[in-house]
Every structure is written in C-alpha cells, then in structure tokens.
Design a protein around this motif. Structure first.
Motif, PDB file in Angstrom:
ATOM      1  N   MET A   1      18.330  46.466 -12.449  1.00  0.00           N
ATOM      2  CA  MET A   1      18.389  45.659 -11.223  1.00  0.00           C
ATOM      3  C   MET A   1      18.562  44.186 -11.585  1.00  0.00           C
ATOM      4  O   MET A   1      17.782  43.642 -12.367  1.00  0.00           O
ATOM      5  CB  MET A   1      17.095  45.851 -10.426  1.00  0.00           C
ATOM      6  CG  MET A   1      17.051  45.107  -9.104  1.00  0.00           C
ATOM      7  SD  MET A   1      15.450  45.279  -8.310  1.00  0.00           S
ATOM      8  CE  MET A   1      15.297  47.058  -8.187  1.00  0.00           C
ATOM      9  N   ASN A   2      19.607  43.532 -11.046  1.00  0.00           N
ATOM     10  CA  ASN A   2      19.821  42.136 -11.388  1.00  0.00           C
ATOM     11  C   ASN A   2      18.963  41.223 -10.509  1.00  0.00           C
ATOM     12  O   ASN A   2      18.381  41.656  -9.512  1.00  0.00           O
ATOM     13  CB  ASN A   2      21.299  41.764 -11.301  1.00  0.00           C
ATOM     14  CG  ASN A   2      21.869  41.950  -9.901  1.00  0.00           C
ATOM     15  OD1 ASN A   2      21.189  41.724  -8.899  1.00  0.00           O
ATOM     16  ND2 ASN A   2      23.137  42.338  -9.828  1.00  0.00           N
ATOM     17  N   LEU A   3      18.902  39.952 -10.899  1.00  0.00           N
ATOM     18  CA  LEU A   3      18.031  39.013 -10.186  1.00  0.00           C
ATOM     19  C   LEU A   3      18.505  38.788  -8.759  1.00  0.00           C
ATOM     20  O   LEU A   3      17.686  38.645  -7.851  1.00  0.00           O
ATOM     21  CB  LEU A   3      17.984  37.681 -10.934  1.00  0.00           C
ATOM     22  CG  LEU A   3      17.420  37.692 -12.351  1.00  0.00           C
ATOM     23  CD1 LEU A   3      17.322  36.271 -12.883  1.00  0.00           C
ATOM     24  CD2 LEU A   3      16.065  38.365 -12.401  1.00  0.00           C
ATOM     25  N   GLN A   4      19.830  38.738  -8.568  1.00  0.00           N
ATOM     26  CA  GLN A   4      20.350  38.500  -7.224  1.00  0.00           C
ATOM     27  C   GLN A   4      19.867  39.571  -6.268  1.00  0.00           C
ATOM     28  O   GLN A   4      19.416  39.274  -5.159  1.00  0.00           O
ATOM     29  CB  GLN A   4      21.887  38.470  -7.259  1.00  0.00           C
ATOM     30  CG  GLN A   4      22.540  37.961  -5.970  1.00  0.00           C
ATOM     31  CD  GLN A   4      22.502  38.957  -4.825  1.00  0.00           C
ATOM     32  OE1 GLN A   4      22.642  40.169  -5.058  1.00  0.00           O
ATOM     33  NE2 GLN A   4      22.301  38.486  -3.609  1.00  0.00           N
ATOM     34  N   GLN A   5      19.933  40.815  -6.697  1.00  0.00           N
ATOM     35  CA  GLN A   5      19.494  41.923  -5.848  1.00  0.00           C
ATOM     36  C   GLN A   5      17.986  41.919  -5.687  1.00  0.00           C
ATOM     37  O   GLN A   5      17.462  42.110  -4.588  1.00  0.00           O
ATOM     38  CB  GLN A   5      19.950  43.251  -6.455  1.00  0.00           C
ATOM     39  CG  GLN A   5      19.558  44.484  -5.653  1.00  0.00           C
ATOM     40  CD  GLN A   5      20.017  45.767  -6.326  1.00  0.00           C
ATOM     41  OE1 GLN A   5      20.556  45.756  -7.426  1.00  0.00           O
ATOM     42  NE2 GLN A   5      19.790  46.887  -5.664  1.00  0.00           N
ATOM     43  N   ARG A   6      17.276  41.683  -6.782  1.00  0.00           N
ATOM     44  CA  ARG A   6      15.809  41.729  -6.729  1.00  0.00           C
ATOM     45  C   ARG A   6      15.244  40.704  -5.756  1.00  0.00           C
ATOM     46  O   ARG A   6      14.370  41.008  -4.946  1.00  0.00           O
ATOM     47  CB  ARG A   6      15.232  41.477  -8.133  1.00  0.00           C
ATOM     48  CG  ARG A   6      13.713  41.639  -8.208  1.00  0.00           C
ATOM     49  CD  ARG A   6      13.193  41.181  -9.549  1.00  0.00           C
ATOM     50  NE  ARG A   6      13.293  39.732  -9.719  1.00  0.00           N
ATOM     51  CZ  ARG A   6      13.033  39.107 -10.858  1.00  0.00           C
ATOM     52  NH1 ARG A   6      12.701  39.798 -11.945  1.00  0.00           N
ATOM     53  NH2 ARG A   6      13.126  37.783 -10.935  1.00  0.00           N
ATOM     54  N   ASN A   7      15.751  39.484  -5.821  1.00  0.00           N
ATOM     55  CA  ASN A   7      15.203  38.391  -5.014  1.00  0.00           C
ATOM     56  C   ASN A   7      16.120  37.943  -3.889  1.00  0.00           C
ATOM     57  O   ASN A   7      15.872  36.902  -3.275  1.00  0.00           O
ATOM     58  CB  ASN A   7      14.861  37.192  -5.890  1.00  0.00           C
ATOM     59  CG  ASN A   7      13.647  37.429  -6.772  1.00  0.00           C
ATOM     60  OD1 ASN A   7      13.790  37.810  -7.933  1.00  0.00           O
ATOM     61  ND2 ASN A   7      12.462  37.226  -6.231  1.00  0.00           N
ATOM     62  N   ASN A   8      17.169  38.718  -3.608  1.00  0.00           N
ATOM     63  CA  ASN A   8      18.069  38.396  -2.494  1.00  0.00           C
ATOM     64  C   ASN A   8      18.521  36.940  -2.574  1.00  0.00           C
ATOM     65  O   ASN A   8      18.420  36.166  -1.612  1.00  0.00           O
ATOM     66  CB  ASN A   8      17.366  38.673  -1.152  1.00  0.00           C
ATOM     67  CG  ASN A   8      18.316  38.590   0.024  1.00  0.00           C
ATOM     68  OD1 ASN A   8      19.507  38.866  -0.090  1.00  0.00           O
ATOM     69  ND2 ASN A   8      17.785  38.202   1.175  1.00  0.00           N
ATOM     70  N   ILE A   9      19.038  36.558  -3.727  1.00  0.00           N
ATOM     71  CA  ILE A   9      19.365  35.162  -4.001  1.00  0.00           C
ATOM     72  C   ILE A   9      20.679  34.770  -3.338  1.00  0.00           C
ATOM     73  O   ILE A   9      21.664  35.510  -3.385  1.00  0.00           O
ATOM     74  CB  ILE A   9      19.444  34.936  -5.525  1.00  0.00           C
ATOM     75  CG1 ILE A   9      18.045  35.085  -6.135  1.00  0.00           C
ATOM     76  CG2 ILE A   9      20.036  33.572  -5.862  1.00  0.00           C
ATOM     77  CD1 ILE A   9      18.039  35.109  -7.646  1.00  0.00           C
ATOM     78  N   HIS A  10      20.672  33.586  -2.716  1.00  0.00           N
ATOM     79  CA  HIS A  10      21.882  33.020  -2.123  1.00  0.00           C
ATOM     80  C   HIS A  10      22.103  31.626  -2.696  1.00  0.00           C
ATOM     81  O   HIS A  10      21.156  30.870  -2.917  1.00  0.00           O
ATOM     82  CB  HIS A  10      21.771  32.952  -0.597  1.00  0.00           C
ATOM     83  CG  HIS A  10      21.843  34.306   0.059  1.00  0.00           C
ATOM     84  ND1 HIS A  10      20.730  35.087   0.244  1.00  0.00           N
ATOM     85  CD2 HIS A  10      22.894  35.003   0.550  1.00  0.00           C
ATOM     86  CE1 HIS A  10      21.095  36.229   0.832  1.00  0.00           C
ATOM     87  NE2 HIS A  10      22.394  36.204   1.017  1.00  0.00           N
ATOM     88  N   VAL A  11      23.374  31.304  -2.929  1.00  0.00           N
ATOM     89  CA  VAL A  11      23.746  30.022  -3.524  1.00  0.00           C
ATOM     90  C   VAL A  11      24.688  29.290  -2.581  1.00  0.00           C
ATOM     91  O   VAL A  11      25.619  29.879  -2.024  1.00  0.00           O
ATOM     92  CB  VAL A  11      24.453  30.241  -4.882  1.00  0.00           C
ATOM     93  CG1 VAL A  11      24.820  28.895  -5.510  1.00  0.00           C
ATOM     94  CG2 VAL A  11      23.582  31.063  -5.822  1.00  0.00           C
ATOM     95  N   GLN A  12      24.430  28.011  -2.373  1.00  0.00           N
ATOM     96  CA  GLN A  12      25.352  27.173  -1.614  1.00  0.00           C
ATOM     97  C   GLN A  12      25.452  25.808  -2.292  1.00  0.00           C
ATOM     98  O   GLN A  12      24.526  25.375  -2.966  1.00  0.00           O
ATOM     99  CB  GLN A  12      24.912  27.024  -0.154  1.00  0.00           C
ATOM    100  CG  GLN A  12      23.509  26.484   0.056  1.00  0.00           C
ATOM    101  CD  GLN A  12      23.113  26.409   1.511  1.00  0.00           C
ATOM    102  OE1 GLN A  12      23.859  25.888   2.333  1.00  0.00           O
ATOM    103  NE2 GLN A  12      21.941  26.945   1.845  1.00  0.00           N
ATOM    104  N   GLY A  13      26.568  25.149  -2.118  1.00  0.00           N
ATOM    105  CA  GLY A  13      26.773  23.856  -2.759  1.00  0.00           C
ATOM    106  C   GLY A  13      27.219  24.015  -4.207  1.00  0.00           C
ATOM    107  O   GLY A  13      27.093  25.088  -4.801  1.00  0.00           O
ATOM    108  N   ASP A  14      27.711  22.939  -4.786  1.00  0.00           N
ATOM    109  CA  ASP A  14      28.195  22.996  -6.171  1.00  0.00           C
ATOM    110  C   ASP A  14      27.867  21.713  -6.915  1.00  0.00           C
ATOM    111  O   ASP A  14      28.660  21.209  -7.709  1.00  0.00           O
ATOM    112  CB  ASP A  14      29.694  23.279  -6.214  1.00  0.00           C
ATOM    113  CG  ASP A  14      30.507  22.230  -5.453  1.00  0.00           C
ATOM    114  OD1 ASP A  14      29.890  21.327  -4.862  1.00  0.00           O
ATOM    115  OD2 ASP A  14      31.747  22.319  -5.470  1.00  0.00           O
ATOM    116  N   GLY A  15      26.691  21.160  -6.638  1.00  0.00           N
ATOM    117  CA  GLY A  15      26.280  19.934  -7.305  1.00  0.00           C
ATOM    118  C   GLY A  15      26.008  20.131  -8.779  1.00  0.00           C
ATOM    119  O   GLY A  15      25.964  21.260  -9.288  1.00  0.00           O
TER     120      GLY A  15
END
Length: 268
Positions: A1-15
């Motif tokens: 299980m990857n981290l994105q799936q485990r913690n429902n991670i969302h990314v926005q912006g590109d700073g």
C-alpha cells in the motif's frame, strides 16, 4: 500500500517549498478548504487524512501502532520525506500539532517550521497546569464515547466548533465525527485526551507559531500561554474566535497570522 492511498494524500501548487496540513480528532482534510488554497501559489501544498479518518485506507489501521501519537508521527515523517520539496512547513490542528512535534523530534531537520492551530500538550489539569479538563471530565468523556459515540458526537461537535451564529459548521463537524469508524474514534480519543507531551516542549527548537482562539472549549487561553512560555522559539497569535476550529470559523485571521510568521522566517 503506497502513502497516497494510505493517507488519501492530495497535492496542489508547485512551489519550491512544501506545506503539509494535518487535521485534528474527528476531522479530515476537507477542514482545510478555506486555508490550504491560499498558500498553493507559493508552496507545494499537501493535505492528508490521518489513518482511520476521512478517505484514508482503513486496512492500514493497526491498533498497536496507533495506540500512541508516535504511530501517526511516524506516518508524517514518511510523508514529509516522500512528498517534501525544500523545507517542509507543517500546519497541524489540535492533536496533529503534537503529532508534528513528535515527528520533528524523531527526525530533526525534516521540518523548517510548525504552525499549530489550537494545540494542547496535555488536556488534563495537574498542579499549577491548566489543561481545561479534570481527570473526572476526561474519564466521563471516554465513558460516554464508549457507550454512545454517535450521541456524544451529535452533542459535542457543535460545542467544539463554537460559532453559534454559523450552525452549518457545527453540523459539518458532527457529520465528520459520525463518518469516522466508532471503534477507531474511541481509541484515537483515548490516545488524544490522555496524552501528555509537556516534557517534550523545552527540547523542541524548531520555529513555531501558536494560533490560539480567544474562546476555546478544548484548548483554553491558559494552554496557549503555557506553550508559548515553554517553547524556546515560538510566536503566539490570538485570533478572535469562539471555538476550536479557527481554520474554519476564522480562516482569514488565521491565515494572516501564518503569513506574518512565514514573513518573519524569511527575514535575515
């Protein structure tokens, strides 16, 4: 299980720097919707759900691992290392403020700063320390959670949210509480309200902003003052707000405090 799936991670912006937002007990990352977008033009903004909350993968929930806040802190270290670009600025609401501190203490140098919204190192009054609750209060709270979690959520969420002139926010928090698996919520409540991280504060030297509501049922003014005295490199800002969730009920004032803090960090 990857981290994105485990913690429902969302990314926005590109700073060129990363800002990670983590929610408090009974909440999920949707609680940041008024604040996180404001920083997406300057930062790579990461929002997540603690395991057991929101859209996280419940298959990852391990009662032994999450029997202490350190289990969540270990997850946060993994996320910061995987998703962090440049210095990681961490924003933690309520118990996640302490989760962030524990992560930093275990992995020094991972975080450039912490912005703590309604933090509390200990919820129970002890000696001269005012945490806001007696031992009997916490025992009663946990007993009620055990016997009638949904009833407790329906009664307590509006009081925790505050802002009686905006009942829709209290209803939102109630719904969030009620979406959480009751067995997971009971354990997380015990871990949260029985925690005591006061001894860790003097050793925590990462620059920290404390955002304190002027009237907070869960983390009263005395707690914010205590943390400001105990943390070697802290800034305290009090926002005019009734309730424990100023990122929802006073987002502009909370964001302004964060901007002031970040500007100070950038000064030579």
């Amino acid at each position: 299980m990857n981290l994105q799936q485990r913690n429902n991670i969302h990314v926005q912006g590109d700073g060129k720097q990363t800002m990670i937002f983590a929610h408090g007990f009974g909440c999920d990352q949707n609680m940041w919707r008024f604040m996180a977008p404001r920083f997406a033009d300057r930062f790579r903004v990461i929002t997540l759900d603690l395991v057991g909350a929101g859209g996280s993968d419940l298959r990852a929930y391990d009662r032994s691992k999450y029997a202490s806040l350190q289990g969540y802190a270990d997850d946060l270290i993994e996320i910061a290392c995987e998703y962090g670009i440049g210095p990681v600025q961490f924003v933690g609401h309520s118990v996640s403020a302490m989760i962030g501190m524990l992560a930093d203490l275990k992995a020094p140098g991972t975080f450039a700063s912490h912005m703590m919204i309604g933090p509390s190192p200990c919820y129970i009054n002890e000696g001269d320390y005012v945490g806001g609750f007696t031992h009997e209060d916490i025992d009663s709270l946990l007993d009620t959670l055990e016997s009638n979690y949904l009833g407790w959520a329906s009664n307590m969420a509006p009081a925790i949210m505050g802002v009686p002139d905006r009942p829709e926010l209290g209803a939102e928090l109630t719904a969030s509480f009620c979406r959480t698996d009751p067995e997971i919520a009971k354990q997380f409540a015990k871990v949260t309200f029985m925690s005591d991280n006061r001894k860790d504060l003097p050793d925590f030297r990462t620059p920290t902003l404390i955002i304190q509501s002027s009237d907070d049922l869960i983390a009263p003014m005395a707690v914010g003052d205590y943390m400001h005295r105990a943390l070697p490199h802290s800034m305290l800002r009090v926002v005019t707000n009734i309730g424990h969730c100023p990122h929802l009920s006073a987002p502009s004032e909370s964001s302004d405090a964060m901007d002031e803090f970040l500007d100070r960090l950038d000064r030579p």
